[in-house]
Structure formats: C-alpha cells, structure tokens
Write a protein that holds these residues in place. Structure first.
Motif, PDB file in Angstrom:
ATOM      1  N   SER A  21      12.516 -12.698   8.871  1.00  0.00           N
ATOM      2  CA  SER A  21      12.287 -13.044   7.500  1.00  0.00           C
ATOM      3  C   SER A  21      13.099 -13.103   6.133  1.00  0.00           C
ATOM      4  O   SER A  21      14.513 -12.562   6.677  1.00  0.00           O
ATOM      5  CB  SER A  21      11.519 -11.548   6.600  1.00  0.00           C
TER       6      SER A  21
ATOM      7  N   VAL B 195      10.467  -8.966  11.324  1.00  0.00           N
ATOM      8  CA  VAL B 195      10.786  -8.138   9.634  1.00  0.00           C
ATOM      9  C   VAL B 195      12.299  -8.921   9.757  1.00  0.00           C
ATOM     10  O   VAL B 195      13.017  -9.145   8.767  1.00  0.00           O
ATOM     11  CB  VAL B 195      10.949  -7.144   9.917  1.00  0.00           C
TER      12      VAL B 195
ATOM     13  N   ALA C 138      12.087  -6.589   3.009  1.00  0.00           N
ATOM     14  CA  ALA C 138      10.958  -5.296   2.146  1.00  0.00           C
ATOM     15  C   ALA C 138      10.407  -5.420   2.521  1.00  0.00           C
ATOM     16  O   ALA C 138       9.038  -5.292   2.697  1.00  0.00           O
ATOM     17  CB  ALA C 138      12.326  -4.889   1.134  1.00  0.00           C
ATOM     18  N   GLN C 139       9.376  -6.851   1.952  1.00  0.00           N
ATOM     19  CA  GLN C 139       8.959  -7.772   1.833  1.00  0.00           C
ATOM     20  C   GLN C 139       7.276  -7.422   3.076  1.00  0.00           C
ATOM     21  O   GLN C 139       6.509  -7.186   3.188  1.00  0.00           O
ATOM     22  CB  GLN C 139       8.192  -8.306   0.666  1.00  0.00           C
ATOM     23  N   GLU C 140       8.289  -7.987   4.103  1.00  0.00           N
ATOM     24  CA  GLU C 140       7.770  -8.539   5.296  1.00  0.00           C
ATOM     25  C   GLU C 140       7.318  -6.665   5.808  1.00  0.00           C
ATOM     26  O   GLU C 140       6.379  -6.757   6.464  1.00  0.00           O
ATOM     27  CB  GLU C 140       8.648  -8.769   6.165  1.00  0.00           C
ATOM     28  N   HIS C 141       8.453  -6.052   5.634  1.00  0.00           N
ATOM     29  CA  HIS C 141       7.952  -4.550   5.944  1.00  0.00           C
ATOM     30  C   HIS C 141       6.895  -4.061   5.865  1.00  0.00           C
ATOM     31  O   HIS C 141       6.182  -3.564   5.990  1.00  0.00           O
ATOM     32  CB  HIS C 141       9.817  -3.706   6.089  1.00  0.00           C
ATOM     33  N   ALA C 142       6.503  -4.423   4.679  1.00  0.00           N
ATOM     34  CA  ALA C 142       5.432  -3.429   4.002  1.00  0.00           C
ATOM     35  C   ALA C 142       4.422  -3.700   4.692  1.00  0.00           C
ATOM     36  O   ALA C 142       3.071  -3.360   4.792  1.00  0.00           O
ATOM     37  CB  ALA C 142       5.569  -3.433   2.461  1.00  0.00           C
ATOM     38  N   LEU C 143       3.508  -4.721   4.381  1.00  0.00           N
ATOM     39  CA  LEU C 143       3.145  -6.052   5.188  1.00  0.00           C
ATOM     40  C   LEU C 143       2.284  -5.361   7.096  1.00  0.00           C
ATOM     41  O   LEU C 143       1.727  -5.298   7.029  1.00  0.00           O
ATOM     42  CB  LEU C 143       3.292  -7.425   4.563  1.00  0.00           C
ATOM     43  N   SER C 144       3.957  -5.539   7.349  1.00  0.00           N
ATOM     44  CA  SER C 144       3.798  -5.085   9.141  1.00  0.00           C
ATOM     45  C   SER C 144       3.278  -3.614   8.403  1.00  0.00           C
ATOM     46  O   SER C 144       2.297  -3.258   9.521  1.00  0.00           O
ATOM     47  CB  SER C 144       4.867  -5.760   9.819  1.00  0.00           C
TER      48      SER C 144
ATOM     49  N   GLU D 151       1.785  -2.435   6.587  1.00  0.00           N
ATOM     50  CA  GLU D 151      -0.156  -1.555   6.112  1.00  0.00           C
ATOM     51  C   GLU D 151      -0.649  -2.359   7.292  1.00  0.00           C
ATOM     52  O   GLU D 151      -1.757  -1.847   8.176  1.00  0.00           O
ATOM     53  CB  GLU D 151      -0.088  -2.904   5.397  1.00  0.00           C
TER      54      GLU D 151
ATOM     55  N   ASN E  51      12.650 -12.314   3.476  1.00  0.00           N
ATOM     56  CA  ASN E  51      12.328 -10.929   2.299  1.00  0.00           C
ATOM     57  C   ASN E  51      11.822 -10.054   3.459  1.00  0.00           C
ATOM     58  O   ASN E  51      10.420  -9.777   3.166  1.00  0.00           O
ATOM     59  CB  ASN E  51      11.225 -11.960   0.997  1.00  0.00           C
TER      60      ASN E  51
END
Length: 193
Positions: free
Chosen positions: A170, A167, A174-180, A182, A172
């Motif tokens: 990255s 994160v 915010a996108q990496e946070h969502a994937l991480s 999950e 991006n």
C-alpha cells in the motif's frame, strides 16, 4: 549482551541481507562477499555458521525469516470461540507489526510460494504447520469434522495473507492496516460467534 544474542543478531542480519539481495537482484547475484558487505558480518563468520554454498545461505535465510514471521503463532490454550478469536487477533497484529516494520518476507512469500526453491519449501512447511494447528483448534472449538475445519483454516489463512499483502504494497500502510484489521476482526466475529 551475551554471545548467543550476538550470534542470533548476526543470523538475522545475514538472513535479511540474503533475502534483500534475492528480492532486488535475484538468486544469481547472491554471493558470500555481497552478503557480508550488506549485513556488516564477516565472510568468515558466514562461512563458519551458515556454510560455504549458496544453497546453505538461501535455506538458512528462508528458515530464519519464516520462523521469525510465523512466530506470531502465540502458544495459547484455545478452548472456546472467544479464545480462538482472541488468538487470531493477537497473532495477526504481531504479523502486521512485523510487516509494517519490514515487508520483505510477505513480498517474497508471494513471489516464491509454490516454487521448488528453498524459500518455497520453507513457506510450504510453515504454512502447513499453521493450517494443521488452526484446523485442530477449529475442530475443537466448533466440534466439526476435519474437512470443514481445514477448509475454514485455509480460508482464514488466505484472507490474512491477502490483507498482509495489501498492507505491504500500500501507498499508505498505516491506513491499509486499520482497514485490514477491521475487516479481519469482522470476519472473526461473524465466524466465531
């Protein structure tokens, strides 16, 4: 705002300035004058409360930020797998928020972990504390031996730090946070169900 709030805000501002200087320019460029300019806190205040030696500045900044970052270890009674999973999710989200707000501590973590510096020593102390607490919680919830609990705690710490680093670095976040988030929650679900 009372004096204690002002003092803690100054400690935080000065500590942040110290870590930024170390990250951007290294330990050799760290001076009281530069820290005062960057933090907007007087050199006299820094001398009085943080000391006159460079080593004092580094030690206090390391402790201040390590405590700030690991303060995500919420004091919760953990008795069940569900308690443990919820604790991990809640504490990781606090850490992710802190990283999204300012990733300096996680970048310095990977730069100084295992080094014989004040920052490395602080990292070792807080990491050891987290591992001991998590191992105890895992032993209690899973009714397993200390070795297995320590191995699982180390695995969780390594995964979390890896995702924090992803994160922080990255393009991006915010996108990496969502994937991480999950991926970590799926790991907890598989481990503690």
């Amino acid at each position: 705002m009372d004096k204690s709030d002002t003092k803690s805000q100054k400690y935080f501002a000065v500590s942040h300035a110290i870590l930024e200087i170390i990250e951007n320019d290294g330990l050799n460029d760290l001076t009281h004058s530069r820290v005062a300019r960057q933090s907007n806190v007087s050199r006299a205040w820094i001398y009085e409360y943080m000391g006159k030696e460079k080593a004092n500045l580094i030690e206090i900044a390391s402790e201040t930020f390590s405590n700030y970052f690991t303060n995500s270890s919420i004091a919760t009674e953990i008795n069940t797998f569900e308690d443990l999973k919820n604790h991990l999710i809640e504490s990781q989200e606090i850490a992710f928020k802190k990283i999204l707000d300012d990733s300096i501590i996680i970048r310095l973590y990977f730069r100084y972990r295992g080094t014989p510096t004040a920052i490395g020593t602080s990292i070792k102390k807080y990491e050891s504390h987290w591992l001991d607490n998590m191992s105890a919680n895992i032993m209690s919830c899973m009714n397993c031996d200390q070795k297995k609990a320590k191995t699982l705690a180390l695995t969780l710490l390594t995964l979390r730090l890896g995702f924090y680093h992803r994160v922080a670095t990255s393009e991006n976040p915010a996108q990496e946070h969502a994937l991480s988030k999950e991926a970590l929650e799926m790991t907890y679900l598989q481990t503690f169900t």
